[in-house]
Scaffold this motif. Structure first.
Motif, PDB file in Angstrom:
ATOM      1  N   ILE A  66      50.336  36.731  79.006  1.00 53.48           N
ATOM      2  CA  ILE A  66      50.542  36.231  77.644  1.00 53.48           C
ATOM      3  C   ILE A  66      50.333  37.370  76.650  1.00 53.48           C
ATOM      4  O   ILE A  66      51.122  37.554  75.723  1.00 53.48           O
ATOM      5  CB  ILE A  66      49.601  35.042  77.366  1.00 53.48           C
ATOM      6  CG1 ILE A  66      49.994  33.864  78.257  1.00 53.48           C
ATOM      7  CG2 ILE A  66      49.623  34.653  75.896  1.00 53.48           C
ATOM      8  CD1 ILE A  66      49.001  32.718  78.268  1.00 53.48           C
ATOM      9  N   LEU A  67      49.279  38.157  76.843  1.00 53.85           N
ATOM     10  CA  LEU A  67      49.014  39.294  75.960  1.00 53.85           C
ATOM     11  C   LEU A  67      50.160  40.302  76.008  1.00 53.85           C
ATOM     12  O   LEU A  67      50.600  40.806  74.972  1.00 53.85           O
ATOM     13  CB  LEU A  67      47.696  39.967  76.349  1.00 53.85           C
ATOM     14  CG  LEU A  67      47.313  41.211  75.553  1.00 53.85           C
ATOM     15  CD1 LEU A  67      47.124  40.871  74.081  1.00 53.85           C
ATOM     16  CD2 LEU A  67      46.046  41.835  76.125  1.00 53.85           C
ATOM     17  N   HIS A  68      50.656  40.588  77.188  1.00 59.64           N
ATOM     18  CA  HIS A  68      51.753  41.540  77.373  1.00 59.64           C
ATOM     19  C   HIS A  68      52.994  41.068  76.595  1.00 59.64           C
ATOM     20  O   HIS A  68      53.628  41.836  75.873  1.00 59.64           O
ATOM     21  CB  HIS A  68      52.057  41.635  78.865  1.00 59.64           C
ATOM     22  CG  HIS A  68      52.746  42.886  79.293  1.00 59.64           C
ATOM     23  ND1 HIS A  68      52.555  43.423  80.525  1.00 59.64           N
ATOM     24  CD2 HIS A  68      53.634  43.694  78.683  1.00 59.64           C
ATOM     25  CE1 HIS A  68      53.293  44.509  80.659  1.00 59.64           C
ATOM     26  NE2 HIS A  68      53.967  44.683  79.544  1.00 59.64           N
ATOM     27  N   ASN A  69      53.326  39.775  76.726  1.00 54.94           N
ATOM     28  CA  ASN A  69      54.475  39.214  76.011  1.00 54.94           C
ATOM     29  C   ASN A  69      54.257  39.253  74.503  1.00 54.94           C
ATOM     30  O   ASN A  69      55.172  39.566  73.738  1.00 54.94           O
ATOM     31  CB  ASN A  69      54.737  37.779  76.468  1.00 54.94           C
ATOM     32  CG  ASN A  69      55.204  37.704  77.899  1.00 54.94           C
ATOM     33  OD1 ASN A  69      55.777  38.642  78.434  1.00 54.94           O
ATOM     34  ND2 ASN A  69      54.944  36.580  78.537  1.00 54.94           N
ATOM     35  N   ALA A  70      53.042  38.933  74.069  1.00 52.46           N
ATOM     36  CA  ALA A  70      52.727  38.952  72.635  1.00 52.46           C
ATOM     37  C   ALA A  70      52.846  40.369  72.072  1.00 52.46           C
ATOM     38  O   ALA A  70      53.319  40.557  70.944  1.00 52.46           O
ATOM     39  CB  ALA A  70      51.331  38.390  72.395  1.00 52.46           C
ATOM     40  N   LEU A  73      56.467  41.072  71.480  1.00 52.72           N
ATOM     41  CA  LEU A  73      56.918  40.394  70.260  1.00 52.72           C
ATOM     42  C   LEU A  73      56.449  41.135  69.012  1.00 52.72           C
ATOM     43  O   LEU A  73      57.233  41.370  68.081  1.00 52.72           O
ATOM     44  CB  LEU A  73      56.415  38.947  70.235  1.00 52.72           C
ATOM     45  CG  LEU A  73      57.052  37.996  71.234  1.00 52.72           C
ATOM     46  CD1 LEU A  73      56.291  36.675  71.287  1.00 52.72           C
ATOM     47  CD2 LEU A  73      58.511  37.760  70.888  1.00 52.72           C
ATOM     48  N   LEU A  74      55.194  41.529  68.982  1.00 53.54           N
ATOM     49  CA  LEU A  74      54.653  42.262  67.834  1.00 53.54           C
ATOM     50  C   LEU A  74      55.350  43.604  67.665  1.00 53.54           C
ATOM     51  O   LEU A  74      55.702  44.004  66.547  1.00 53.54           O
ATOM     52  CB  LEU A  74      53.143  42.447  68.003  1.00 53.54           C
ATOM     53  CG  LEU A  74      52.444  43.185  66.871  1.00 53.54           C
ATOM     54  CD1 LEU A  74      52.554  42.403  65.568  1.00 53.54           C
ATOM     55  CD2 LEU A  74      50.983  43.412  67.226  1.00 53.54           C
ATOM     56  N   PHE A  75      55.568  44.307  68.763  1.00 56.89           N
ATOM     57  CA  PHE A  75      56.242  45.604  68.726  1.00 56.89           C
ATOM     58  C   PHE A  75      57.663  45.450  68.184  1.00 56.89           C
ATOM     59  O   PHE A  75      58.130  46.262  67.387  1.00 56.89           O
ATOM     60  CB  PHE A  75      56.246  46.208  70.137  1.00 56.89           C
ATOM     61  CG  PHE A  75      56.480  47.684  70.182  1.00 56.89           C
ATOM     62  CD1 PHE A  75      55.579  48.570  69.631  1.00 56.89           C
ATOM     63  CD2 PHE A  75      57.611  48.192  70.795  1.00 56.89           C
ATOM     64  CE1 PHE A  75      55.792  49.934  69.679  1.00 56.89           C
ATOM     65  CE2 PHE A  75      57.842  49.552  70.849  1.00 56.89           C
ATOM     66  CZ  PHE A  75      56.928  50.427  70.293  1.00 56.89           C
TER      67      PHE A  75
END
Length: 163
Positions: A66-70, A73-75
């Motif tokens: 989940i952190l990796h996907n977030a 998205l932020l990047f």
């Protein structure tokens, strides 16, 4: 008609460095969203918030959490904002390339030391490492080589030239 930074008329086309930044920012947003879609992300039931224990794989290949996907998205969102200017686009591409090269080194270090270590907060596998290496060099090259007439590669200006 719109005017450019030097007071001349805008030609209506986006500089290549901005176009490249927009394309990559869009790709990061897409990857971030796809990481949350079961089927595109295999072993979706094994998706964890963070850490190497997440066994979910985007496209069955790249280990994600989940952190990796977030972060993707932020990047991507940061890339969209920075792509609004030539300097920002160059910063996103060159700076992002440097970040991805650092992630590649982080992945190599985690593999060399201990994948079970507490420092392994991102699920990174060999496929991720190769992708980070390619993204790092690719983004760095785009940020430094495109649009040589603007940003740090252009002519020196005087304060009167600035908008």
């Amino acid at each position: 008609m719109a005017r450019d930074a030097r007071g001349g008329r805008s030609t209506g086309h986006r500089p290549r460095v901005q176009a490249a930044a927009l394309i990559l920012a869009g790709a990061f947003l897409l990857i971030g969203v796809l990481g949350f879609i079961p089927g595109i992300t295999t072993d979706y039931g094994e998706l964890r918030f963070a850490g190497h224990h997440s066994e979910a794989r985007l496209l069955g290949l790249f280990q994600v959490s989940i952190l990796h996907n977030a972060v993707h998205l932020l990047f991507g969102l940061v890339g969209l904002v920075l792509a609004r200017s030539v300097g920002g686009a160059r910063l996103f591409l060159a700076g992002g390339g440097a970040v991805y090269l650092a992630l590649w080194l982080y992945g190599l270090g985690i593999e060399a030391i201990d994948e079970e270590a507490g420092a392994n907060i991102l699920p990174i596998n060999a496929a991720d490492n190769w992708l980070h290496l390619a993204l790092g060099f690719g983004m760095l090259a785009l940020g430094l080589l495109l649009s040589n007439r603007a940003g740090t590669g252009g002519r020196l200006d005087t304060p009167i030239d600035r908008p």
